[in-house]
Scaffold this motif. Structure first.
Motif, PDB file in Angstrom:
ATOM      1  N   GLU A   2       0.818  -1.212   0.000  1.00  0.00           N
ATOM      2  CA  GLU A   2       0.000   0.000   0.000  1.00  0.00           C
ATOM      3  C   GLU A   2       0.852   1.262   0.000  1.00  0.00           C
ATOM      4  O   GLU A   2       0.595   2.198  -0.767  1.00  0.00           O
TER       5      GLU A   2
ATOM      6  N   ILE B 187      -3.795  -1.767  -2.623  1.00  0.00           N
ATOM      7  CA  ILE B 187      -4.504  -2.051  -1.382  1.00  0.00           C
ATOM      8  C   ILE B 187      -5.088  -3.457  -1.441  1.00  0.00           C
ATOM      9  O   ILE B 187      -5.894  -3.774  -2.325  1.00  0.00           O
TER      10      ILE B 187
ATOM     11  N   GLU C  98      -7.622  -5.813  -0.586  1.00  0.00           N
ATOM     12  CA  GLU C  98      -8.997  -5.569  -0.156  1.00  0.00           C
ATOM     13  C   GLU C  98      -9.728  -6.850   0.237  1.00  0.00           C
ATOM     14  O   GLU C  98     -10.543  -6.858   1.151  1.00  0.00           O
TER      15      GLU C  98
ATOM     16  N   ASP D 110      -6.946  -7.138  -4.976  1.00  0.00           N
ATOM     17  CA  ASP D 110      -6.946  -5.699  -4.737  1.00  0.00           C
ATOM     18  C   ASP D 110      -8.371  -5.162  -4.765  1.00  0.00           C
ATOM     19  O   ASP D 110      -9.344  -5.928  -4.801  1.00  0.00           O
ATOM     20  N   GLN D 111      -8.520  -3.833  -4.769  1.00  0.00           N
ATOM     21  CA  GLN D 111      -9.841  -3.213  -4.690  1.00  0.00           C
ATOM     22  C   GLN D 111     -10.695  -3.470  -5.930  1.00  0.00           C
ATOM     23  O   GLN D 111     -11.915  -3.383  -5.866  1.00  0.00           O
TER      24      GLN D 111
END
Length: 243
Positions: free
Chosen positions: A172, A178, A180, A216-217
């Protein structure tokens, strides 16, 4: 330590009792197998019902922090590490949150060609090299988990990072990635010679095997993680809430 709770507080009595127990189990007088006060005495001292006290005790037993034996009593569980799936963190963050000192016994970084299974997970070809991170970790007195992590080339990891830092903090902070979503598969296996040598146990010993798929996101895969835990040193707890 004063063993008491505030009956005028808006905080529910079982929550106060739980927090008190969390403080008590850290005290020297309750270490090395020494028993906590029995339920009747402790409930009377706190001026709460045994049902309220047992609700708090059950929470800590569930988390693997206490061991209760019928006819014997309740004592602190000091030989096993507990991991919970809710609000998952990196291993370093998990253990730090529990106040458990962790030592890195081995750390290896390499670039490898992925197996077909890993390549399919990342949706890449098997002739595209990826970063592999191997870590042997545990308490200061000995290792209890071996990790092998594989990363999608998209992460940008070079292998020169300081992997003593929490992994997801590196992703990050340094690469704006990120983590997630985590999906996991857990099973019991017997240790082969390689894993047995790493975890300082006998071949054939029970091992808790955890696969973790991290996204990830945008729900794109970023990490394929394999974890091998000594079964006599680790509890994996799952908490679910209806609705």
């Amino acid at each position: 330590m004063k063993i008491a709770i505030n009956h005028k507080s808006p905080i529910p009595l079982h929550i106060q009792a739980e927090e008190l127990l969390r403080k008590m189990i850290k005290l020297p007088e309750f270490q090395d197998g020494k028993l906590l006060p029995n339920e009747i005495d402790l409930a009377n001292q706190l001026a709460i019902s045994r049902t309220t006290l047992r609700q708090a005790l059950n929470k800590l037993v569930y988390e693997g922090l206490l061991i209760r034996k019928k006819g014997v009593g309740t004592k602190v569980a000091d030989t096993q590490i507990s991991s919970k799936s809710a609000n998952w963190l990196s291993f370093s963050q998990e253990m730090q949150a529990r106040g458990i000192p962790i030592k890195n016994f081995e750390l290896h970084v390499s670039w490898i060609y992925p197996t077909e299974i890993i390549a399919n997970f990342f949706n890449i070809k098997t002739d595209q090299k990826i970063l592999k991170l191997e870590r042997l970790r545990g308490k200061p007195e000995g290792p209890f988990v071996y990790f092998a992590s594989y990363f999608h080339p998209r992460t940008g990891l070079t292998g020169d990072e300081d992997f003593k830092r929490p992994l997801y903090d590196i992703l990050e902070t340094d690469y704006n990635i990120i983590a997630e979503l985590s999906k996991e598969e857990i099973s019991a296996i017997a240790a082969d010679k390689f894993i047995a040598s790493k975890l300082e146990t006998e071949p054939g010993s029970p091992i808790l095997f955890r696969k973790r798929y991290v996204y990830d996101q945008a729900e794109r895969p970023i990490e394929y993680n394999l974890g091998y835990y000594k079964a006599d040193s680790f509890i994996y707890a799952v908490e679910s809430r209806r609705g």
